[in-house]
Enzyme design. Structure first.
Site, short mmCIF file in Angstrom:
data_model
loop_
_atom_site.label_atom_id
_atom_site.label_comp_id
_atom_site.label_asym_id
_atom_site.label_seq_id
_atom_site.Cartn_x
_atom_site.Cartn_y
_atom_site.Cartn_z
N TYR A 75 0.81 -1.21 0.00
CA TYR A 75 0.00 0.00 0.00
C TYR A 75 0.85 1.27 0.00
CZ TYR A 75 -4.06 -2.93 1.13
OH TYR A 75 -5.06 -3.87 1.11
N LYS A 124 3.25 -15.57 2.24
CA LYS A 124 3.22 -16.32 0.97
C LYS A 124 4.65 -16.66 0.61
CE LYS A 124 0.92 -18.06 -2.54
NZ LYS A 124 0.16 -19.32 -2.37
N ASP A 147 -3.11 -18.47 1.60
CA ASP A 147 -4.24 -19.17 0.97
C ASP A 147 -4.78 -20.26 1.89
OD1 ASP A 147 -1.73 -20.25 0.56
OD2 ASP A 147 -2.08 -20.85 -1.51
#
Length: 360
Positions: A141, A187, A219
């Site tokens: 961001y 991840k 995930d």
């Protein structure tokens, strides 16, 4: 006790839910003998339209002078300012950076009254009590470079060691006040930034041998939040993963409108419901103010060190839910217990005053 609070109603349903949060805060002040000086200022799309800046100088100056900041919601509008496209949501990101609040605390618990309202089976959601600790000032961001050039769009995920280390410490310190379990989300099977994140989180974990620690791929976490949410205590996440997973966790409660948050780590705490501006329902009087009201409870506890008052607000919310009341998001069938935004605020204030009158 006296306190100065900056109210930033913002866009969409923000002004509606913040009005009810204000009523609850004023009721707390009246019951417990506190004086809260509430100052309102612009942020988001309305500020961008009026001042050409989603976080005007007036708001910036006030934010660093008060004891706490409470935000309603910030819209997603993009406006052209002096030939440059400006996103209203940058106002909130700039505010977080201005205040230096690197740790976003998002509690997720399912009140017994809402177990039957969750889209998941009761046995999966009953007893859920987790907290997402989201890194708030780094990651994709804020990373540079970013942009759209020659038919290519790009954003950059970057994390410095100190950013990962300090949010990890925040998560472990919080876990020590709870069930002493931290699950770090990444991840690391694909992203270099996540490999780095996992390594630093593991290093910090060695300083907390009394806290159970594990890492989990994002995930898998998304799946586990639905399959077995009760396994989680404290979820340690990056900025983007925390944004997504905490919104997913709102499904457990039955509505995004139920969840509060606190952004801490700087000199001034920032509190806001996790929902967005929801322009499709703005002005209809059906928005759920509980996320904003529970954000007030977090503010009372974390900024003003008033745990009794914070608990009273939480208890009042639970009492109203136990009586079967809820806004439209909690009563999709539109039954007789579905109430307006204002009515929900009124009921919670009434429950607060009733408890105060009886000394409970």
């Amino acid at each position: 006790m006296d306190g100065r609070i900056l109210f930033l109603p913002g866009d969409g349903i923000g002004p509606e839910v913040l009005l009810e949060a204000r009523r609850v805060l004023e009721a707390v002040g009246g019951i417990y003998g506190h004086r809260f000086d509430i100052i309102e200022a612009p942020i988001g799309d309305g500020a961008l339209e009026r001042f050409g800046d989603p976080l005007p100088e007036e708001t910036r100056a006030l934010a660093v002078e008060v004891d706490a900041v409470l935000v309603g919601a910030v819209g997603l509008a993009v406006r052209s300012v002096d030939g440059t496209e400006v996103d209203a949501s940058r106002g909130l990101l700039d505010l977080r950076r201005l205040l230096g609040n690197h740790a976003n605390i998002r509690p997720v618990s399912v009140p017994e009254a809402l177990v039957g309202r969750s889209p998941l089976r009761p046995e999966r959601v009953r007893g859920v009590d987790l907290v997402v600790v989201r890194e708030l000032l780094g990651g994709i961001y804020y990373g540079r470079p970013r942009g759209i050039e020659d038919g290519v769009a790009f954003d950059t995920e970057t994390y410095a060691e100190e950013e990962v280390r300090r949010i990890s410490v925040s998560a472990f310190e919080l876990a020590r006040t709870r069930r002493r379990k931290v699950t770090s989300i990444d991840k690391a099977n694909v992203l270099e930034s996540s490999i780095f994140w996992r390594r630093i989180a593991e290093e910090v974990a060695r300083d907390y041998p009394d806290v159970e620690f594990s890492s989990m791929l994002v995930d898998n976490c998304a799946m586990q939040l639905i399959q077995d949410p009760r396994q989680f205590d404290v979820l340690l996440t990056s900025n983007m993963f925390g944004d997504i997973l905490s919104d997913e966790a709102a499904v457990l409660v039955g509505s995004l409108g139920m969840l509060p948050s606190a952004s801490v780590g700087g000199d001034t705490g920032l509190y806001e419901p996790v929902h967005g501006a929801a322009p499709d329902i703005a002005g209809r009087g059906i928005a759920n103010p509980i996320g904003a009201i529970l954000s007030v409870a977090m503010m009372l506890e974390l900024t003003f060190a008033l745990p009794e008052e914070a608990g009273a607000v939480q208890s009042a919310v639970n009492r109203v839910l136990e009586d079967g009341y809820g806004t439209a998001d909690l009563h999709a069938d539109g039954g007789p217990a579905a109430v307006s935004t204002a009515r929900m605020g009124e009921l919670i204030v009434r429950a607060l005053r009733a408890a105060g009158a009886t000394g409970r």
